[in-house]
Design a protein around this motif. Sequence first.
Motif, mmCIF file in Angstrom:
data_model
loop_
_atom_site.group_PDB
_atom_site.id
_atom_site.type_symbol
_atom_site.label_atom_id
_atom_site.label_comp_id
_atom_site.label_asym_id
_atom_site.label_seq_id
_atom_site.Cartn_x
_atom_site.Cartn_y
_atom_site.Cartn_z
ATOM 1 N N CYS A 78 0.810 -1.221 0.000
ATOM 2 C CA CYS A 78 0.000 0.000 0.000
ATOM 3 C C CYS A 78 0.842 1.270 0.000
ATOM 4 O O CYS A 78 0.294 2.379 -0.082
ATOM 5 C CB CYS A 78 -0.925 0.004 1.222
ATOM 6 N N MET A 80 -5.907 3.498 -3.217
ATOM 7 C CA MET A 80 -6.199 2.546 -2.133
ATOM 8 C C MET A 80 -7.607 1.976 -2.256
ATOM 9 O O MET A 80 -7.844 0.811 -1.937
ATOM 10 C CB MET A 80 -6.032 3.218 -0.765
ATOM 11 N N LEU A 94 -7.325 -2.472 -1.900
ATOM 12 C CA LEU A 94 -6.297 -2.473 -0.862
ATOM 13 C C LEU A 94 -6.825 -1.829 0.419
ATOM 14 O O LEU A 94 -6.562 -2.318 1.519
ATOM 15 C CB LEU A 94 -5.037 -1.768 -1.352
ATOM 16 N N ARG A 98 -2.147 -4.333 -6.353
ATOM 17 C CA ARG A 98 -1.103 -3.337 -6.576
ATOM 18 C C ARG A 98 -0.623 -3.378 -8.020
ATOM 19 O O ARG A 98 -0.403 -2.333 -8.648
ATOM 20 C CB ARG A 98 0.069 -3.559 -5.600
#
Length: 187
Positions: free
Chosen positions: A57, A65, A77, A178
Amino acid sequence: MDSRKRDDEAVANRWTPSTIHRDMWVDPADDPRETVDERGALLESLRHFRLTVEMKCADLDAEQMARRSVPPSTMSLLGLVRHMAEDERHFRRMAGEDSPRIYRTPEDRDGDWNGAVADPAVVEDAWRQWRAESEVTDRFIAGFADLGTRTGEAPLREILVAQIGEYARHCGHADLLRERIDGRVGQ
């Protein structure tokens, strides 16, 4: 005799059966590999996966996020951090605390994921909650000398292994999330 051959012989002589335990390469006291007790191994695994969540993160803004994986999934995330805060909170309940859910409600059982919106205050709150719950977990575990102690539902070691498994599973999700955000892949 050249130095390489001497080095090879030294290594070969070092890893020959020991004189005390003929069925082992070396006496256990002379084994150069780091050995960790059960508690150390489990706590290090938990620490490893928590750090992995933070690394996945790192340097993301609120929009990144909160970015969802793929429809119809609500996974992000930010949702993952909120979800793990809820999971860590389980240890409070094992300690006998009256600890209502942080994000989930009877009306929204997926509130940890659904409430993960692109708002810096929501991101800040998620990290604060996750860190606070992780600290409570660590203090709870530290209170037991024996991981075989039953904590109501199961021995502490089983609960700890389940928590590590939950982190491992979600760290795999974090890798994919990610990568979708900026192409960075895990290590």
